[in-house]
Design a protein around this motif. Structure first.
Motif, PDB file in Angstrom:
ATOM      1  N   GLU A  94      -2.718   3.237  -6.806  1.00  0.00           N
ATOM      2  CA  GLU A  94      -3.429   3.522  -8.219  1.00  0.00           C
ATOM      3  C   GLU A  94      -4.850   3.303  -7.901  1.00  0.00           C
ATOM      4  N   GLY A  95      -5.450   3.805  -6.887  1.00  0.00           N
ATOM      5  CA  GLY A  95      -6.685   3.875  -6.741  1.00  0.00           C
ATOM      6  C   GLY A  95      -7.537   2.212  -6.443  1.00  0.00           C
ATOM      7  N   GLN A  96      -6.679   1.385  -6.191  1.00  0.00           N
ATOM      8  CA  GLN A  96      -7.119  -0.131  -5.895  1.00  0.00           C
ATOM      9  C   GLN A  96      -6.890  -0.382  -4.397  1.00  0.00           C
ATOM     10  N   VAL A  97      -7.544  -1.063  -3.727  1.00  0.00           N
ATOM     11  CA  VAL A  97      -7.161  -1.707  -2.513  1.00  0.00           C
ATOM     12  C   VAL A  97      -6.235  -2.892  -2.828  1.00  0.00           C
ATOM     13  N   THR A  98      -5.058  -2.807  -2.529  1.00  0.00           N
ATOM     14  CA  THR A  98      -4.022  -3.771  -2.765  1.00  0.00           C
ATOM     15  C   THR A  98      -4.120  -5.317  -2.203  1.00  0.00           C
ATOM     16  N   GLY A  99      -4.733  -5.315  -1.278  1.00  0.00           N
ATOM     17  CA  GLY A  99      -4.762  -6.620  -0.324  1.00  0.00           C
ATOM     18  C   GLY A  99      -3.831  -6.777   0.822  1.00  0.00           C
ATOM     19  N   PHE A 100      -3.081  -5.811   0.789  1.00  0.00           N
ATOM     20  CA  PHE A 100      -2.134  -5.570   1.888  1.00  0.00           C
ATOM     21  C   PHE A 100      -2.235  -4.297   2.828  1.00  0.00           C
ATOM     22  N   LYS A 101      -2.216  -4.535   3.952  1.00  0.00           N
ATOM     23  CA  LYS A 101      -2.079  -3.134   4.724  1.00  0.00           C
ATOM     24  C   LYS A 101      -0.753  -2.317   4.522  1.00  0.00           C
ATOM     25  N   ASP A 102       0.091  -3.136   4.418  1.00  0.00           N
ATOM     26  CA  ASP A 102       1.557  -2.702   4.423  1.00  0.00           C
ATOM     27  C   ASP A 102       2.052  -2.764   3.109  1.00  0.00           C
ATOM     28  N   THR A 103       1.513  -2.106   2.073  1.00  0.00           N
ATOM     29  CA  THR A 103       1.938  -2.250   0.458  1.00  0.00           C
ATOM     30  C   THR A 103       3.317  -1.875   0.469  1.00  0.00           C
ATOM     31  N   ARG A 104       3.743  -0.845   1.053  1.00  0.00           N
ATOM     32  CA  ARG A 104       5.234  -0.421   1.046  1.00  0.00           C
ATOM     33  C   ARG A 104       6.048  -1.458   1.275  1.00  0.00           C
ATOM     34  N   LEU A 105       5.701  -2.232   2.176  1.00  0.00           N
ATOM     35  CA  LEU A 105       6.589  -3.395   2.663  1.00  0.00           C
ATOM     36  C   LEU A 105       6.537  -4.513   1.792  1.00  0.00           C
ATOM     37  N   GLU A 106       5.189  -4.533   1.132  1.00  0.00           N
ATOM     38  CA  GLU A 106       5.290  -5.791   0.091  1.00  0.00           C
ATOM     39  C   GLU A 106       5.938  -5.345  -0.979  1.00  0.00           C
ATOM     40  N   TYR A 107       6.325  -4.250  -1.468  1.00  0.00           N
ATOM     41  CA  TYR A 107       7.182  -4.074  -2.509  1.00  0.00           C
ATOM     42  C   TYR A 107       8.597  -4.115  -2.094  1.00  0.00           C
ATOM     43  N   TYR A 108       8.902  -3.646  -0.624  1.00  0.00           N
ATOM     44  CA  TYR A 108      10.171  -3.447  -0.111  1.00  0.00           C
ATOM     45  C   TYR A 108      10.822  -4.781  -0.250  1.00  0.00           C
TER      46      TYR A 108
END
Length: 408
Positions: free
Chosen positions: A181-195
């Motif tokens: 959503e246009g923001q740096v999440t702080g996680f290189k692997d945000t997919r897995l952070e949600y996973y």
């Protein structure tokens, strides 16, 4: 009954891509249109020779996969790319194209998600009812799956032990989801952070992402499948879900086809990168399975909790995470604290003699310039305006179209 294969005799690779509108850059929920254009009628699965196409949970994601097990990994980059060219040609008439990486950087899942409404839709509707699939962890995820066969319990034991210990390192090789959503999440692997938490309503399904330390079909059924079946029963009153399908750990045992599927690999910018990563992971697994790196009994001792603690940090910092667990590093022949990047360089050096030189360029770029997430963030250069994000991700779409690595 599916034919049984021995360890590393054949492979199955699956690549997921999102469809986007070329002008608006929004996700394009028209996979049904794409599949209809290809076949002349709507079908959830299309046989296109060596590669098959299929739908996914959401209407903007298409999956390309090896059409059955293959022994020929080194030809897959070209085969997948050929299909990508064909898909982009079909999509051009719809003012759409394929976009790589594990997450769309601007998608709003609340407003942009459309579930697949055709074959298997009753399964997807039930998932949506239980978990609400309008979230980044469901509707904004594209991954690469690696399927590896085992013949019997003895081979399952070796393969499962090896896969479990390598899982924490995978985001450090292939993280590609740093922006949501246009923001740096702080996680290189945000997919897995949600996973980790997208199935929190029924925690038995994902467990600790790292599978439990079980090494036989019987133990796996008792420890993993039985709790899943028990937990899902109140939700699945019509018995339409199946435990192989429900198990969502980072690697899942498919005893229905005698294979383990690794699910922690983020999709890259092009098949050349995807297949090179798959080849490196597979060659390191061979070193573990053959006990070249560490004996089987040592590999089996690792708890899911300790392995998950390493994975958790790698999800955040990818190749830059500094591993201080010396006992873990000794599994791979390293005796002092090491970054994940340096550990992969060490493993690449050990595996390189067995890797076809067609993969060297991709692996050299990844191991010198960093994961795709790192390269994306470098290219964005702290300018997270929609215009700049679209500009960088358009370059990634070109990398996919041309099967070329992205360098920042």
């Amino acid at each position: 009954m599916a034919k049984k294969y021995h360890l590393f005799e054949v492979y199955g690779i699956e690549l997921e891509y999102m469809l986007i509108n070329t002008n608006s850059f929004k996700v394009a929920p028209i996979v049904d249109t794409l599949l209809t254009k290809k076949k002349g009628e709507l079908a959830g699965d299309i046989d296109n020779g060596a590669i098959a196409w299929s739908n996914e949970l959401v209407a903007h994601v298409v999956e390309l996969k090896t059409n059955g097990p293959t022994a020929h990994l080194n030809s897959l980059s070209g085969l997948f790319h050929k299909n990508i060219i064909e898909i982009n040609t079909l999509l051009k008439e719809e003012n759409s194209q394929l976009l790589p990486t594990a997450s769309h950087p601007l998608m709003n899942p609340e407003t942009d998600t459309m579930l697949w409404k055709h074959s298997y839709s009753e399964v997807y509707e039930l998932y949506n009812k239980i978990f609400n699939c309008k979230g980044h962890g469901w509707s904004n995820v594209q991954s690469t799956h690696i399927n590896l066969p085992f013949f019997d319990d003895a081979e399952f034991e070796k393969l499962h032990a090896a896969i479990r210990v390598i899982l924490p390192l995978i985001p450090g090789l292939c993280a590609s989801s740093p922006i949501l959503e246009g923001q740096v999440t702080g996680f290189k692997d945000t997919r897995l952070e949600y996973y980790k938490t997208n199935q929190k309503e029924i925690p038995e399904m994902t467990g600790s992402v790292i599978p439990e330390a079980v090494f036989s079909k019987k133990a796996y059924a008792k420890t993993i499948f039985e709790p899943i079946n028990k937990a899902i029963k109140p939700f699945d009153t019509d018995n339409i879900l199946e435990h192989h399908f429900l198990n969502s750990r980072g690697a899942i045992a498919r005893f229905d086809r005698n294979a383990i599927e690794i699910r922690l690999v983020d999709i890259q910018e092009c098949p050349k990168a995807d297949i090179a990563i798959c080849v490196l992971i597979i060659e390191v697994l061979k070193l573990l399975v053959n006990e070249t790196l560490a004996p089987l009994n040592e590999q089996k001792t690792w708890s899911k909790e300790v392995l998950f603690s390493i994975l958790n940090e790698t999800i955040k910092d990818a190749e830059n995470h500094n591993i201080s667990n010396l006992e873990y590093l000794q599994l791979f022949g390293i005796s002092k604290a090491s970054t994940v990047k340096d550990l992969w360089k060490h493993l690449y050096a050990l595996a390189k003699p067995s890797i076809d030189d067609s993969h060297y360029e991709a692996l050299d770029i990844i191991l010198s310039e960093g994961t795709l997430s790192t390269r994306i963030l470098k290219a964005l250069n702290t300018d997270f305006s929609q215009e700049n994000i679209k500009n960088v991700y358009s370059k990634l779409a070109n990398c996919l179209a041309e099967n070329q690595l992205f360098t920042s």
